[in-house]
Design a protein around this motif. Sequence first.
Motif, mmCIF file in Angstrom:
data_model
loop_
_atom_site.group_PDB
_atom_site.id
_atom_site.type_symbol
_atom_site.label_atom_id
_atom_site.label_comp_id
_atom_site.label_asym_id
_atom_site.label_seq_id
_atom_site.Cartn_x
_atom_site.Cartn_y
_atom_site.Cartn_z
ATOM 1 N N PHE A 100 106.616 71.517 96.899
ATOM 2 C CA PHE A 100 106.481 70.183 96.319
ATOM 3 C C PHE A 100 107.798 69.424 96.305
ATOM 4 C CE2 PHE A 100 103.154 72.708 93.972
ATOM 5 C CZ PHE A 100 102.119 72.269 94.780
ATOM 6 N N SER A 119 101.696 77.543 98.853
ATOM 7 C CA SER A 119 103.090 77.963 98.811
ATOM 8 C C SER A 119 103.154 79.482 98.938
ATOM 9 C CB SER A 119 103.725 77.532 97.495
ATOM 10 O OG SER A 119 103.135 78.272 96.441
ATOM 11 N N LYS A 121 104.431 81.602 96.856
ATOM 12 C CA LYS A 121 104.029 82.207 95.588
ATOM 13 C C LYS A 121 102.506 82.195 95.455
ATOM 14 C CE LYS A 121 105.063 79.812 91.818
ATOM 15 N NZ LYS A 121 105.819 79.292 90.666
ATOM 16 N N ALA A 122 101.903 81.055 95.793
ATOM 17 C CA ALA A 122 100.452 80.935 95.637
ATOM 18 C C ALA A 122 99.723 81.811 96.646
ATOM 19 C CB ALA A 122 100.023 79.480 95.795
ATOM 20 N N ALA A 123 100.235 81.870 97.878
ATOM 21 C CA ALA A 123 99.578 82.679 98.900
ATOM 22 C C ALA A 123 99.486 84.122 98.426
ATOM 23 C CB ALA A 123 100.364 82.600 100.209
ATOM 24 N N HIS A 125 99.861 85.301 95.173
ATOM 25 C CA HIS A 125 99.083 85.503 93.945
ATOM 26 C C HIS A 125 97.588 85.303 94.168
ATOM 27 C CE1 HIS A 125 103.034 85.137 91.887
ATOM 28 N NE2 HIS A 125 102.483 86.044 91.115
ATOM 29 N N ARG A 126 97.245 84.434 95.109
ATOM 30 C CA ARG A 126 95.813 84.247 95.345
ATOM 31 C C ARG A 126 95.255 85.437 96.106
ATOM 32 N NH1 ARG A 126 96.178 78.495 96.643
ATOM 33 N NH2 ARG A 126 94.635 78.796 98.267
ATOM 34 N N ARG B 46 91.053 78.187 90.843
ATOM 35 C CA ARG B 46 92.215 79.056 91.082
ATOM 36 C C ARG B 46 92.874 79.525 89.797
ATOM 37 N NH1 ARG B 46 95.539 75.668 95.708
ATOM 38 N NH2 ARG B 46 93.992 75.800 97.366
ATOM 39 N N CYS B 190 103.219 77.413 88.090
ATOM 40 C CA CYS B 190 101.873 77.971 88.263
ATOM 41 C C CYS B 190 101.837 78.983 89.413
ATOM 42 C CB CYS B 190 100.856 76.868 88.518
ATOM 43 S SG CYS B 190 99.197 77.518 88.807
ATOM 44 N N PRO B 191 101.507 80.241 89.131
ATOM 45 C CA PRO B 191 101.567 81.263 90.177
ATOM 46 C C PRO B 191 100.494 81.096 91.242
ATOM 47 C CG PRO B 191 100.589 82.178 88.195
ATOM 48 C CD PRO B 191 101.083 80.799 87.843
ATOM 49 N N ARG B 192 99.414 80.423 90.910
ATOM 50 C CA ARG B 192 98.277 80.370 91.825
ATOM 51 C C ARG B 192 98.157 79.022 92.516
ATOM 52 N NH1 ARG B 192 94.277 84.504 92.391
ATOM 53 N NH2 ARG B 192 92.670 83.011 91.837
ATOM 54 N N GLU B 193 99.086 78.131 92.265
ATOM 55 C CA GLU B 193 98.974 76.772 92.766
ATOM 56 C C GLU B 193 97.617 76.188 92.372
ATOM 57 O OE1 GLU B 193 101.190 76.234 96.532
ATOM 58 O OE2 GLU B 193 99.664 74.729 96.994
ATOM 59 N N LEU B 195 97.713 74.089 90.329
ATOM 60 C CA LEU B 195 98.207 72.735 90.156
ATOM 61 C C LEU B 195 98.919 72.321 91.440
ATOM 62 C CD1 LEU B 195 99.793 73.358 86.631
ATOM 63 C CD2 LEU B 195 97.451 72.656 87.130
ATOM 64 N N THR B 196 98.383 71.316 92.115
ATOM 65 C CA THR B 196 99.009 70.817 93.338
ATOM 66 C C THR B 196 99.570 69.433 93.055
ATOM 67 O OG1 THR B 196 97.420 72.037 94.679
ATOM 68 C CG2 THR B 196 98.628 70.288 95.784
#
Lengths: 174, 305
Positions: A100, A119, A121-123, A125-126, B46, B190-193, B195-196
């Motif tokens: 971002f 991102s 981190k998100a990749a 954690h998801r 998410r 936010c670890p899971r995004e 929030l974008t």
Amino acid sequence: MQTKGFWPAGVMVILLLAAVPGISRGITVPDTVTLNSQSKLYKPFDFNHAKHIQIMRECSYCHHHTTGTLVQDPNCIRCHRNSSKTKIVSCRGCHLADPFSAAAIKENNPKNYHNDTPSLKAAMHRNCIDCHEKMKGPSGCQDCHQRTKEGDAFYNSGEFVPRNKPAKGGHSGH
Amino acid sequence: MKRRDFLKGCLISGAAASLGPPSKSWAVGSFEGYPDAMGVLVDTTRCIGCRSCEAACNKEQNLPEPQLPFDDTSVFEEKRRTTENAYTVVNRYETKDGQKPSYRKMQCNHCNEPACLTSCFVNAYTKTKEGAVIYNGKVCVGCRTCMVACPFNIPAYSYSSAFGPVIKKCVLCYHTRLKFGRPPACVEICPREALTFGLRKDLIKIGHERIRATPDRYFDHIYGENELGGTSWLYLSRVPAEQIGLDETVGNEPIISNVKEFLGMVPMVLTIWPALFTGFHLLATRNKEHGDDHHNHSEQEDGKK
Ligand code: SF4
Ligand code: SF4
Ligand code: SF4
């Protein structure tokens, strides 16, 4: 939140290559990858890559269209049946650590398809949490990440658990 | 900000919000919001309810110590709302589809046409070109009209601060981050995004694309795209928005349209204004005397400027 570069293959990796036919020869495969090394709130931890390879046996579950495996996601196949980014293997090769930033947002061309790449981190954690929930693996934050003292302070937890009396009149006033 | 000028000096009581359906004859062209307004797309499919966003907001905005740790999940047993000590809270919702519960973060939605702003007679509120709805605590007289006007019940009244802002709410991290082009603290952590952060207009495209690409995952609606004239915070969900506590009865007309109709009554309001103001002022001062033994030294965003 960063993966370390892939280091030279050890004996373990050779064994794995024999055991897992899906891995294309020539790529070196790490046994462990140190994650979270940039974070202040959590201690870095060693992701046991070797164990995950043993359990999953199929690289593409995590490395989706890379490591020589064919594209599996029907949504991706529409364009990438024969053209996937098979050369980029590490997560951070595609997933940005800072998605971002002003520059990243400016670059976001609405005409591009891959605008919504999660991102780094998100990749993780998801992928990790969703799979861990499905496979009944550990999925709590601290099952993987041990918090630092700074992290405890941030979450007002551990030795920083609030001891205050509920603030008088501290309700929202409705 | 023509509409605001239009309303300047017009004294609108919170009663405006309770008026009937808007009269189209007052329509003055649609305000689509600022073209470069930023926003946050909340993808509740998410969110795992980790409450990291709450912790980040608390630290970023120098809010007082919480009553419970931010990793305590017992808070989900009740539906919390935003307070002057917590500009954002995550709630858990059992949904009707029998799947695992949904979590939704709530905070000020940073409306394109904020009712808090239009209802404030001292012009304490500003909608910045980046999309944030911020307020100037120095001019707020604590009348709490905005609390009544906000369709999402967001502004909270601080009983504890003797000076400075008496109304408190999420400011989209405007003073510390947004105006420097950085994402809000809650988004960043936010670890899971879930929030974008991005341009509001891009987020709407991204939201629709997520629905199109994975239709099984979503109920086909972006809450906040049109509700109340559009908001900077947008929500995606597996279930209809009402099941995760989002009010679907608000309609797509901004509160300002109701206000327009109300303007017909302005002369009357002007006449009774002095009495009203005195009333508000007494109310504000009286409440300030209560409960300020709990001191809140956070100077809020004005102190940080
Ligand atoms: S959600 Fe409420 S407080 Fe926030 S901008 Fe809209 S009207 Fe104002
Ligand atoms: S945008 Fe900033 S002020 Fe608003 S909820 Fe997030 S961290 Fe808190
Ligand atoms: S940090 Fe993200 S995943 Fe965690 S509760 Fe907040 S929105 Fe949900």
